[in-house]
Design an enzyme around this catalytic site. Structure first.
Site, PDB file in Angstrom:
ATOM      1  CG  HIS A 461      33.283  10.259  20.078  1.00  0.00           C
ATOM      2  ND1 HIS A 461      33.282  10.505  18.572  1.00  0.00           N
ATOM      3  CD2 HIS A 461      33.215   9.163  20.104  1.00  0.00           C
ATOM      4  CE1 HIS A 461      33.333   9.532  17.749  1.00  0.00           C
ATOM      5  NE2 HIS A 461      33.128   8.286  18.932  1.00  0.00           N
ATOM      6  CD  GLU A 462      32.974   6.744  22.938  1.00  0.00           C
ATOM      7  OE1 GLU A 462      32.002   5.917  22.713  1.00  0.00           O
ATOM      8  OE2 GLU A 462      33.984   6.612  22.106  1.00  0.00           O
ATOM      9  CG  HIS A 465      28.864   6.230  20.089  1.00  0.00           C
ATOM     10  ND1 HIS A 465      28.165   5.952  19.024  1.00  0.00           N
ATOM     11  CD2 HIS A 465      30.272   6.319  20.047  1.00  0.00           C
ATOM     12  CE1 HIS A 465      29.570   5.938  18.016  1.00  0.00           C
ATOM     13  NE2 HIS A 465      30.445   6.307  18.730  1.00  0.00           N
ATOM     14  CG  HIS A 468      22.356   6.906  17.581  1.00  0.00           C
ATOM     15  ND1 HIS A 468      23.522   6.464  16.649  1.00  0.00           N
ATOM     16  CD2 HIS A 468      21.556   6.768  17.075  1.00  0.00           C
ATOM     17  CE1 HIS A 468      22.826   6.065  15.637  1.00  0.00           C
ATOM     18  NE2 HIS A 468      21.472   6.462  15.740  1.00  0.00           N
TER      19      HIS A 468
END
Length: 673
Positions: A461-462, A465, A468
């Protein structure tokens, strides 16, 4: 001070901050210079006698504040990841000053007049799409910051912003102190019965590191239901652990939460909004409070009904009477073992941290996006645990740096997050430097770091980021990376979770740390089946926190929330989400997301973004799954855009239509497949 490392751009690759040179005493002089320099730069723009142009006004503002940007990124990363008393004291001093600095810029009448003039004439300026959006966003930012208020109202706004900044810092530091002090100290390994051997060893190492030689220490994570509750056999130890978790912040943060909610409501009214929530969502993809309220309340009844069915199943395996909050996770594990022959602890030996990172997270990124990762041992991070990786395209073109800071320590706040140390910008000629922070228990020297699957999922999940930030391809720093609405920013990271269980990825990283044997396929199947049992709990736990946030921030100006615990109890009851055996994921007194970390009236974003995520996972599956063509499309149409294009427009450009909620409802078991 002439040798301060923040005074000039870093000479290191990608302008990686020179952590080997940075000392605590460098921060305040760098902030002092950075604040002063930016105000001088802004004053030059505001007081210019030249007619306003996009270049001499908006671009000039984008270029301003270089020293402040450098020191701010590093300081606030350290205040979260490796704090100390000096940094904490500085943070308390700096946050109200930074709030005042922001007000000084956004409430500058001359500066706003130039921005407004350009905005009025925007159709005649011949701007490209990104520049036009930047102008529009600047205009909106000034309006939302109070640029059109009367001088008297602006003065009150400054006072509100200063008090809120001080309160947010106090709230966060109270949580940090309470979380550290509430760690559960146990005398012997028998009290840890049920935990795996490596988890017991990690608790012993934690005890040694915290000055409790010979004892065993369980440090608290930032959320309510501690992960150890699922495994600890000793019911009294489970109860003590949960009580310590739920009691954090009780001494001071209840009053702070109520005060902050009141101040935010007053500020929203000053700016023309019915509530702080209305002010926040007007600039998010949700746009209205009705849209958020409608979605949350649509989910409550089926989630509570599912949780009640789960509670009945737990009662059947309980020998201690009604299920209490400290029993739920433990009894759930029993049900999973009996119904699905699944024990989550059996999976830990297959999830060694380094292998998960290299052969899981990095491998998936190489397959989907063609990325390459090279560890740069010649570059140092801000703590010895931090590892630095250079990221490049498949053809070797440099992309940026990725820092991995995986382990918990006493100087790090709880949770997991991503920060940008250097943002990508074509205007400034910078490439991204991003960091992921997790809180995995650090093993004793020579022992492997074994993860739960939840921690594996968090790492994926991290890293979503991080992607992104790494894939950002914008001109202006205003739009870089994750600079998108709060209720959109979790979406790309949630999408990246899909690769954790992708068969070709799983086969590459899920191997026994001693034997190298792959994780048995039937274990994965049983985990998927067992995971469905617990969706009610997880959804109720999340919705409890989201609706608490919403209750605090939908009060109107002049309202008095009163006692925080009473307000919380009434809010949960009114929302139909008061399930005594399922505490909200965060109670008000340690809900740092919304009282200190920028998610106020925004915790709904996780499930709002999950609508897009579930719909996107369907798109990948419809188009062949893990294919470079799919990754390239997702990167080009969405991840690379940052905030330079309206977020829902990027979604429509990528997906070809508006999002649908049905895939989310199916995923969470709230709608039949």
């Amino acid at each position: 001070m002439t040798t301060n490392p923040f005074f000039s751009p870093s000479p290191l690759p990608y302008e990686l901050p020179p952590f080997a040179e940075i000392r605590d005493e460098h921060y305040l002089p760098a902030f002092e210079r950075g604040l002063a320099e930016q105000l001088e730069e802004v004053a030059a723009v505001s007081g210019s006698q030249e007619p306003p142009t996009f270049e001499n006004t908006i671009v000039a503002l984008e270029r301003s504040g270089a020293v402040l940007r450098r020191v701010r990124n590093v300081f606030f990363n350290q205040s979260s990841a490796d704090t100390n008393p000096v940094v904490q004291e500085l943070e308390a001093q700096l946050n109200p000053r930074l709030a005042a600095h922001s007000d000084a810029i956004h409430l500058d009448a001359g500066l706003f007049a130039r921005v407004a003039s350009l905005h009025d004439d925007r159709a005649e300026l011949g701007l490209d799409a990104e520049s036009l959006r930047l102008l529009e966003r600047y205009h909106t930012m000034f309006l939302r910051a109070g640029a059109q208020l009367s001088p008297e109202d602006q003065q009150r706004l400054r006072e509100l912003n200063a008090e809120l900044a001080t309160a947010a810092t106090s709230f966060q530091q109270n949580i940090f102190d309470d979380t550290r002090d509430a760690a559960l100290v146990l005398d012997g390994p028998e009290e840890l019965a049920g935990l795996s051997e490596d988890a017991i060893s990690a608790a012993a190492e934690n005890g040694r590191a915290r000055g409790h030689d010979g004892k065993y220490v369980i440090s608290l994570k930032n959320f309510s239901n501690q992960t150890e509750l699922a495994s600890l056999d000793n019911r009294e130890v489970r109860e003590r652990l949960l009580e310590r978790s739920l009691g954090r912040g009780a001494k001071g943060n209840g009053k702070l939460a109520a005060r902050m909610a009141t101040l935010r409501a007053e500020r929203a009214a000053l700016l023309g909004y019915d509530s702080h929530a209305a002010y926040v969502v007007a600039d998010q993809t949700a746009l209205t409070t009705d849209a958020v309220t409608g979605m949350l309340h649509r989910l409550v009844p089926p989630a509570v009904a599912m949780a009640e069915r789960e509670a009945a199943a737990l009662a059947a395996v309980s020998d201690t009477g009604p299920i209490q909050a400290w029993d739920w996770a433990y009894r759930s594990q029993q049900v999973r073992k009996e119904r699905y022959a699944f024990d989550a602890a059996v999976m830990r030996p297959y999830f060694e941290a380094d292998r998960v990172l290299h052969d899981g997270v990095f491998f998936a990124a190489s397959q989907v996006y063609g990325l390459r990762f090279t560890e740069r041992t010649d570059l140092v991070g801000y703590h010895p645990d931090v590892r630095v990786f250079e990221v490049s395209e498949e053809d070797g073109t440099p992309l940026g740096l990725y820092l991995a800071d995986l382990f918990a320590r006493g100087s790090k706040r709880g949770g997991a997050w991503m920060n940008a140390l250097v943002g990508q910008s074509g205007l400034l000629g910078t490439r991204p430097v991003v960091v992921n922070n997790l809180n995995i228990a650090k093993p004793a020297p020579g022992e492997p770091a074994l993860l739960t699957f939840a921690e594996v999922n968090t790492l994926f999940h991290e890293f979503g980021h991080a992607l992104h930030g790494l894939f950002s391809d914008v001109r202006y720093p205003f739009f870089a990376g994750t600079a998108v609405p709060r209720d959109f920013v979790e979406y790309p990271s949630q999408v990246n979770e899909m690769w954790a269980l992708r068969p070709e990825v799983l086969a590459n990283y899920a191997k026994h740390h001693e034997t190298g044997e792959p994780l048995p396929a039937e274990l994965i199947e049983r985990m998927a089946e067992a995971d469905a049992f617990g969706q009610g709990f997880r959804t109720v736990e999340y919705l409890g926190a989201a609706l608490l946030d919403w209750a605090w921030h939908t009060i109107g100006a002049g309202s008095d929330p009163g006692d925080a615990q009473a307000f919380e109890a009434e809010a949960l009851k009114a929302a139909g989400i008061a399930v005594p055996a399922i505490p909200p994921r965060y109670r008000s007194t340690y809900f740092s997301h919304v009282f200190s970390n920028g998610y106020s009236a925004g915790y709904y974003s996780y499930i709002w973004s999950e609508v897009l995520d579930a719909d996107t996972v369907d798109w990948f599956e419809e188009n062949g799954g893990m294919r470079r063509a799919n990754g390239d499309t997702f990167r080009r149409e969405l991840l690379s855009k940052g905030g330079s294009v309206d977020s829902l427009t990027t979604y429509r450009n990528f997906r070809g239509r508006d999002p649908k909620i049905e895939p989310l409802l199916v995923r969470r078991g709230l709608l039949p497949a």
